[in-house]
Design a protein around this motif. Structure first.
Motif, PDB file in Angstrom:
ATOM      1  N   THR A  32       0.665  -6.799 -11.724  1.00 43.35           N
ATOM      2  CA  THR A  32       1.152  -6.021 -10.662  1.00 43.35           C
ATOM      3  C   THR A  32       1.979  -6.506  -9.903  1.00 43.35           C
ATOM      4  OG1 THR A  32      -0.922  -6.604  -9.656  1.00 43.35           O
ATOM      5  CG2 THR A  32      -0.948  -4.480 -10.751  1.00 43.35           C
ATOM      6  N   PRO A  33       3.317  -6.635 -10.115  1.00 44.34           N
ATOM      7  CA  PRO A  33       4.045  -7.499  -9.125  1.00 44.34           C
ATOM      8  C   PRO A  33       4.286  -7.069  -7.850  1.00 44.34           C
ATOM      9  CG  PRO A  33       5.155  -6.557 -11.542  1.00 44.34           C
ATOM     10  CD  PRO A  33       3.862  -5.878 -11.097  1.00 44.34           C
ATOM     11  N   LYS A  34       4.870  -7.793  -6.981  1.00 43.78           N
ATOM     12  CA  LYS A  34       4.932  -7.541  -5.682  1.00 43.78           C
ATOM     13  C   LYS A  34       5.466  -6.048  -5.392  1.00 43.78           C
ATOM     14  CE  LYS A  34       4.267 -12.040  -3.710  1.00 43.78           C
ATOM     15  NZ  LYS A  34       4.553 -13.198  -2.508  1.00 43.78           N
ATOM     16  N   GLU A  35       6.815  -5.997  -5.897  1.00 45.20           N
ATOM     17  CA  GLU A  35       7.662  -4.830  -5.562  1.00 45.20           C
ATOM     18  C   GLU A  35       7.076  -3.639  -5.981  1.00 45.20           C
ATOM     19  OE1 GLU A  35      10.342  -2.827  -3.853  1.00 45.20           O
ATOM     20  OE2 GLU A  35      10.227  -4.921  -3.644  1.00 45.20           O
ATOM     21  N   PHE A  36       6.229  -3.874  -7.129  1.00 39.47           N
ATOM     22  CA  PHE A  36       5.559  -2.476  -7.727  1.00 39.47           C
ATOM     23  C   PHE A  36       4.300  -2.104  -6.438  1.00 39.47           C
ATOM     24  CE2 PHE A  36       1.379  -1.441  -9.383  1.00 39.47           C
ATOM     25  CZ  PHE A  36       1.647  -0.145  -9.876  1.00 39.47           C
ATOM     26  N   LEU A  37       3.591  -3.238  -5.855  1.00 38.89           N
ATOM     27  CA  LEU A  37       2.797  -2.926  -5.103  1.00 38.89           C
ATOM     28  C   LEU A  37       2.949  -2.534  -3.852  1.00 38.89           C
ATOM     29  CD1 LEU A  37       0.362  -6.287  -5.736  1.00 38.89           C
ATOM     30  CD2 LEU A  37      -0.016  -3.811  -6.409  1.00 38.89           C
ATOM     31  N   ARG A  38       4.233  -2.912  -3.317  1.00 45.42           N
ATOM     32  CA  ARG A  38       4.727  -2.328  -2.245  1.00 45.42           C
ATOM     33  C   ARG A  38       5.191  -0.856  -2.232  1.00 45.42           C
ATOM     34  NH1 ARG A  38       7.861  -5.263   1.722  1.00 45.42           N
ATOM     35  NH2 ARG A  38       9.685  -3.842   1.130  1.00 45.42           N
ATOM     36  N   ARG A  39       5.425  -0.428  -3.516  1.00 41.78           N
ATOM     37  CA  ARG A  39       5.786   1.179  -3.515  1.00 41.78           C
ATOM     38  C   ARG A  39       4.306   2.061  -4.243  1.00 41.78           C
ATOM     39  NH1 ARG A  39       8.232   2.284  -7.808  1.00 41.78           N
ATOM     40  NH2 ARG A  39       8.217   0.191  -8.723  1.00 41.78           N
ATOM     41  N   ALA A  40       3.344   1.078  -4.325  1.00 39.52           N
ATOM     42  CA  ALA A  40       1.961   1.761  -5.098  1.00 39.52           C
ATOM     43  C   ALA A  40       1.204   2.469  -3.669  1.00 39.52           C
ATOM     44  CB  ALA A  40       1.347   0.818  -5.680  1.00 39.52           C
ATOM     45  N   LEU A  41       0.463   3.337  -4.316  1.00 38.33           N
ATOM     46  CA  LEU A  41      -0.536   4.126  -3.440  1.00 38.33           C
ATOM     47  C   LEU A  41      -1.837   4.215  -4.102  1.00 38.33           C
ATOM     48  CD1 LEU A  41      -0.436   5.279  -0.588  1.00 38.33           C
ATOM     49  CD2 LEU A  41      -0.118   7.533  -1.682  1.00 38.33           C
ATOM     50  N   ALA A  42      -2.699   3.480  -3.548  1.00 35.42           N
ATOM     51  CA  ALA A  42      -4.085   3.541  -4.136  1.00 35.42           C
ATOM     52  C   ALA A  42      -5.117   4.499  -3.817  1.00 35.42           C
ATOM     53  CB  ALA A  42      -4.720   2.057  -4.054  1.00 35.42           C
ATOM     54  N   ARG A  43      -5.921   4.769  -4.888  1.00 40.46           N
ATOM     55  CA  ARG A  43      -7.214   5.643  -4.406  1.00 40.46           C
ATOM     56  C   ARG A  43      -8.343   4.853  -4.035  1.00 40.46           C
ATOM     57  NH1 ARG A  43      -7.097  10.486  -2.408  1.00 40.46           N
ATOM     58  NH2 ARG A  43      -8.828  11.891  -2.966  1.00 40.46           N
ATOM     59  N   VAL A  44      -8.871   4.895  -2.782  1.00 33.63           N
ATOM     60  CA  VAL A  44     -10.165   3.972  -2.345  1.00 33.63           C
ATOM     61  C   VAL A  44     -11.262   5.034  -2.442  1.00 33.63           C
ATOM     62  CG1 VAL A  44     -10.852   2.500  -0.795  1.00 33.63           C
ATOM     63  CG2 VAL A  44      -8.438   2.576  -1.201  1.00 33.63           C
ATOM     64  N   GLU A  45     -12.154   4.689  -2.813  1.00 38.19           N
ATOM     65  CA  GLU A  45     -13.538   5.534  -2.911  1.00 38.19           C
ATOM     66  C   GLU A  45     -14.722   4.717  -2.470  1.00 38.19           C
ATOM     67  OE1 GLU A  45     -13.640   8.143  -6.586  1.00 38.19           O
ATOM     68  OE2 GLU A  45     -12.145   6.524  -7.432  1.00 38.19           O
ATOM     69  N   ASN A  46     -15.664   5.503  -2.042  1.00 39.25           N
ATOM     70  CA  ASN A  46     -16.954   5.048  -1.578  1.00 39.25           C
ATOM     71  C   ASN A  46     -18.002   5.742  -2.524  1.00 39.25           C
ATOM     72  OD1 ASN A  46     -19.642   4.568  -0.537  1.00 39.25           O
ATOM     73  ND2 ASN A  46     -19.017   4.917   1.424  1.00 39.25           N
ATOM     74  N   PRO A  47     -18.308   4.966  -3.803  1.00 36.78           N
ATOM     75  CA  PRO A  47     -19.181   5.777  -4.600  1.00 36.78           C
ATOM     76  C   PRO A  47     -20.461   6.365  -4.221  1.00 36.78           C
ATOM     77  CG  PRO A  47     -18.338   3.445  -5.361  1.00 36.78           C
ATOM     78  CD  PRO A  47     -18.080   3.553  -3.791  1.00 36.78           C
TER      79      PRO A  47
END
Length: 371
Positions: A127-142
């Protein structure tokens, strides 16, 4: 005349011969046609759903980081995925406070703790830095099913902590997470897009859809008298009168001994707004209801009314808070009248700042007229 008659007869004969007689259908053929079953149309089968491509997923213990009072970050500590040039990038400015907290120069302490960001131990080959700068993650509380979108900003936490992620205080509070609770983080191919975070839960704020801009905070002066909300939602706004000067109030709120009191905001007579506790933290301003409320102090004496610029600043801040945390206007209270306050009638606060009489009806009337 006879030739004419012959021609007419000839035309009539031709006319009679011109129509073609349809062949007679036999009874057997008719029965055969009627008994023929209708043609069947094959059903269209839907294409199978394509599996979502998961580019990154982790699940494990979490903690929080970033913001003015994260003393675990050095004053000059920056971020792995962002630089100071990003402070001018409109895609990313929402992640940061308008100015660096006093005594700091790094981006880590300048992160806005109310926004949704996080850190994981990235493998930059995958997961390159430039990819991460454009990424949006789904964060969950299981544990409770809550989920939110958040942006990666840093590398961490250190493997020795036994944790897999550090979350912003605002994100952790919105998901009902406390240190060492379990979190799940996923980045899929379709979510690697440069968009602001959005929260899908009902009645939880910190989103980016607030139509009101947050009023300018003149200075963030950290009070040591705050603690975790323990996942409680912000449901009330409590209005106070300082019964002291601005300097005296700030000095009192910075004392770590004695009464250990504080508030989220202090509004001076000239309309300047000071913040002393992050919205995501619990301030010590209204005993019995601190976990679920925001406290706003107004500089004034027992006999003062709100100054005009002070009233305007207070109304603007309240409008922003109502929208940001989905608080109904009926949940704005004077200190002495707040539901859950453990000593009702035990204080004169907010005195007569909001009207001639000391009661909740006066507070409600001021809110209706100004907010």
């Amino acid at each position: 005349m006879r030739p004419v008659k012959r021609k007419l007869k000839s035309r009539k004969a031709a006319t009679r011969r011109s129509p073609q007689k349809a062949p007679k259908r036999t009874k057997a053929a008719s029965r055969k046609s009627q008994s023929k079953p209708p043609r069947k149309i094959a059903a269209v089968r839907p294409l199978p759903a394509q599996p979502e491509e998961i580019l990154f997923r982790v699940e494990g213990k979490m903690s929080t980081f970033g913001g003015p009072h994260d003393l675990g970050m050095a004053a000059n500590e920056d971020l792995a995925l962002f630089s100071k040039a990003d402070l001018q990038n409109p895609k990313y400015t929402y992640l940061f406070l308008p100015a660096s907290p006093p005594g700091t120069s790094g981006l880590g302490r300048r992160l806005n703790p109310d926004q949704y960001y996080f850190a994981c131990r990235w493998d930059y080959a995958a997961t390159p830095k430039e990819f991460l700068r454009r990424a949006l993650a789904r964060v969950e509380n299981p544990a409770n099913g809550r989920a939110a979108d958040a942006r990666p900003v840093d590398w961490g936490p250190h493997p020795s902590t036994g944790r897999v992620a550090d979350l912003s205080p605002g994100l952790a509070a919105a998901l009902g997470l406390n240190t060492d609770d379990i979190v799940r983080i996923t980045i899929s191919a379709r979510r690697a897009i440069p968009v602001k975070p959005t929260l899908t839960m009902k009645r939880v704020g910190h989103g980016s859809s607030n139509p009101h801009a947050k009023p300018v905070i003149k200075q963030f002066i950290q009070s040591p008298n705050h603690s975790c909300r323990n996942g409680a939602r912000i449901e009330k706004i409590v209005l106070h009168c300082t019964e002291a000067s601005l300097a005296g109030t700030i000095e009192e709120f910075q004392k770590s001994g004695g009464r250990q009191v504080s508030a989220h905001y202090v509004i001076d007579r000239n309309g300047d707004i000071y913040q002393m506790v992050s919205d995501t933290d619990r301030a010590n301003h209204c005993m019995g209801t601190n976990e679920s409320s925001i406290g706003i102090e107004h500089v004034g004496t027992e006999t003062d009314s709100l100054a005009t610029p002070q009233a305007a600043a207070s109304a603007a801040l309240i409008r922003w808070l109502l929208e940001q945390y989905h608080i109904p206007p009926t949940n704005i209270f004077g200190h002495d009248f707040t539901p859950g306050y453990c000593r009702p009638g035990g204080t004169s606060c907010p005195d007569k700042l909001f009207g001639a009489t000391h009661d909740q009806q006066t507070i409600a009337a001021w809110v209706k007229a100004n907010v």
